[in-house]
Design an enzyme around this catalytic site. Sequence first.
Site, PDB file in Angstrom:
ATOM      1  N   GLY A  15     -77.721  28.148  24.924  1.00  0.00           N
ATOM      2  CA  GLY A  15     -78.218  28.268  23.559  1.00  0.00           C
ATOM      3  C   GLY A  15     -77.506  27.342  22.599  1.00  0.00           C
ATOM      4  O   GLY A  15     -78.140  26.608  21.826  1.00  0.00           O
ATOM      5  N   ASP A  49     -72.163  22.810  39.209  1.00  0.00           N
ATOM      6  CA  ASP A  49     -71.287  23.898  38.793  1.00  0.00           C
ATOM      7  C   ASP A  49     -69.915  23.337  38.440  1.00  0.00           C
ATOM      8  O   ASP A  49     -69.513  22.284  38.950  1.00  0.00           O
ATOM      9  CB  ASP A  49     -71.170  24.915  39.939  1.00  0.00           C
ATOM     10  CG  ASP A  49     -70.509  26.195  39.504  1.00  0.00           C
ATOM     11  OD1 ASP A  49     -69.274  26.287  39.646  1.00  0.00           O
ATOM     12  OD2 ASP A  49     -71.207  27.098  39.013  1.00  0.00           O
ATOM     13  N   SER A  73     -70.906  33.413  28.814  1.00  0.00           N
ATOM     14  CA  SER A  73     -70.705  33.640  27.380  1.00  0.00           C
ATOM     15  C   SER A  73     -70.717  35.114  26.987  1.00  0.00           C
ATOM     16  O   SER A  73     -70.662  35.431  25.791  1.00  0.00           O
ATOM     17  CB  SER A  73     -71.784  32.906  26.579  1.00  0.00           C
ATOM     18  OG  SER A  73     -73.076  33.369  26.927  1.00  0.00           O
ATOM     19  N   SER A 109     -63.420  31.563  21.365  1.00  0.00           N
ATOM     20  CA  SER A 109     -64.271  32.628  20.824  1.00  0.00           C
ATOM     21  C   SER A 109     -63.466  33.590  19.972  1.00  0.00           C
ATOM     22  O   SER A 109     -62.256  33.792  20.185  1.00  0.00           O
ATOM     23  CB  SER A 109     -64.922  33.398  21.974  1.00  0.00           C
ATOM     24  OG  SER A 109     -65.580  34.567  21.515  1.00  0.00           O
ATOM     25  N   HIS A 111     -63.648  36.515  20.398  1.00  0.00           N
ATOM     26  CA  HIS A 111     -63.294  37.606  21.308  1.00  0.00           C
ATOM     27  C   HIS A 111     -61.917  37.426  21.930  1.00  0.00           C
ATOM     28  O   HIS A 111     -61.409  38.355  22.565  1.00  0.00           O
ATOM     29  CB  HIS A 111     -64.384  37.775  22.352  1.00  0.00           C
ATOM     30  CG  HIS A 111     -65.686  38.194  21.752  1.00  0.00           C
ATOM     31  ND1 HIS A 111     -65.868  39.434  21.184  1.00  0.00           N
ATOM     32  CD2 HIS A 111     -66.858  37.513  21.581  1.00  0.00           C
ATOM     33  CE1 HIS A 111     -67.111  39.513  20.700  1.00  0.00           C
ATOM     34  NE2 HIS A 111     -67.713  38.367  20.922  1.00  0.00           N
ATOM     35  N   TYR A 138     -64.031  38.305  29.269  1.00  0.00           N
ATOM     36  CA  TYR A 138     -64.523  37.086  28.625  1.00  0.00           C
ATOM     37  C   TYR A 138     -63.534  36.605  27.560  1.00  0.00           C
ATOM     38  O   TYR A 138     -63.151  35.427  27.530  1.00  0.00           O
ATOM     39  CB  TYR A 138     -65.892  37.354  28.003  1.00  0.00           C
ATOM     40  CG  TYR A 138     -66.344  36.285  27.044  1.00  0.00           C
ATOM     41  CD1 TYR A 138     -66.731  35.033  27.500  1.00  0.00           C
ATOM     42  CD2 TYR A 138     -66.373  36.519  25.666  1.00  0.00           C
ATOM     43  CE1 TYR A 138     -67.136  34.041  26.613  1.00  0.00           C
ATOM     44  CE2 TYR A 138     -66.778  35.546  24.777  1.00  0.00           C
ATOM     45  CZ  TYR A 138     -67.155  34.309  25.258  1.00  0.00           C
ATOM     46  OH  TYR A 138     -67.536  33.333  24.370  1.00  0.00           O
TER      47      TYR A 138
END
Length: 269
Positions: A15, A49, A73, A109, A111, A138
Amino acid sequence: MPAPRTVLLTGAAGGLGTLMRELLPPYGYRLRLFDRRPVDGAPDAVIADLSDKEALRAAVAGVDAIVHLAGISLEAPFEKILRSNIGGTYHLYEAAREAGVRRVVFASSNHAVGFTPRPEDGSAAIPVNTPRRPDTYYGLSKGFGEDLASLYWDLHGIETVSVRIGSCYPAPTSVRMLSIWLSPGDCARLLHAALTAPGVGHTVVYGSSANTRLWWDLSAARALGYDPQDDSEPYAAELLAAQGPLDPANPEHAHLGGAFCTDPPRWPH
């Protein structure tokens, strides 16, 4: 520093990668695309990958810089996070080291500090040097990526800007997102600043627009030359009418990481 001409964009089919494929070239970048999935409209993209070391070596050969968006993500079993986000980021930095690439922009992030309590109205913004408090495997992987970037600066002279991205969508979709929204246009502005600012060493910044309800301190990002142009406030009335205000008694609303902090057995203790 002069703007890099050729930039490897990993995670190009995702995205955020899809948005940046359109918004970065106007800054003068020629993008080389990398993803494990086919990239629409880009038959010359490298499809591999992050565990494919030979493909990574080929992908980094001759590039001036890397924008690393690839990886899982969302939360996932640790084994998958380990392979993709931790091992994959290591493989990327090794390929960059071997190829002599000297600038990386790493998509960290919010997070990585997700269990940090969100600021109350009128309280001080969260500084970028707040202790890391990952809310998931994550988020843990993003903290690893920041430390790996620091190590490769100190050992190998590879400069990195680690951007703790909030939520990058065309428009915010929740009341929480009003405080951490990064518009696509501002994301491109921030990545451009991170690619071109001189002497960054390893720098960690928060990635969001200039939101009226901002939770964190953007001064480190502004020091790179980032000048955010957007604000989530035009979306506030509609979102508040539909969802109501944030409730500090709700674990999903009490912490920076939102719902990532509420998945049992991590909450409650």
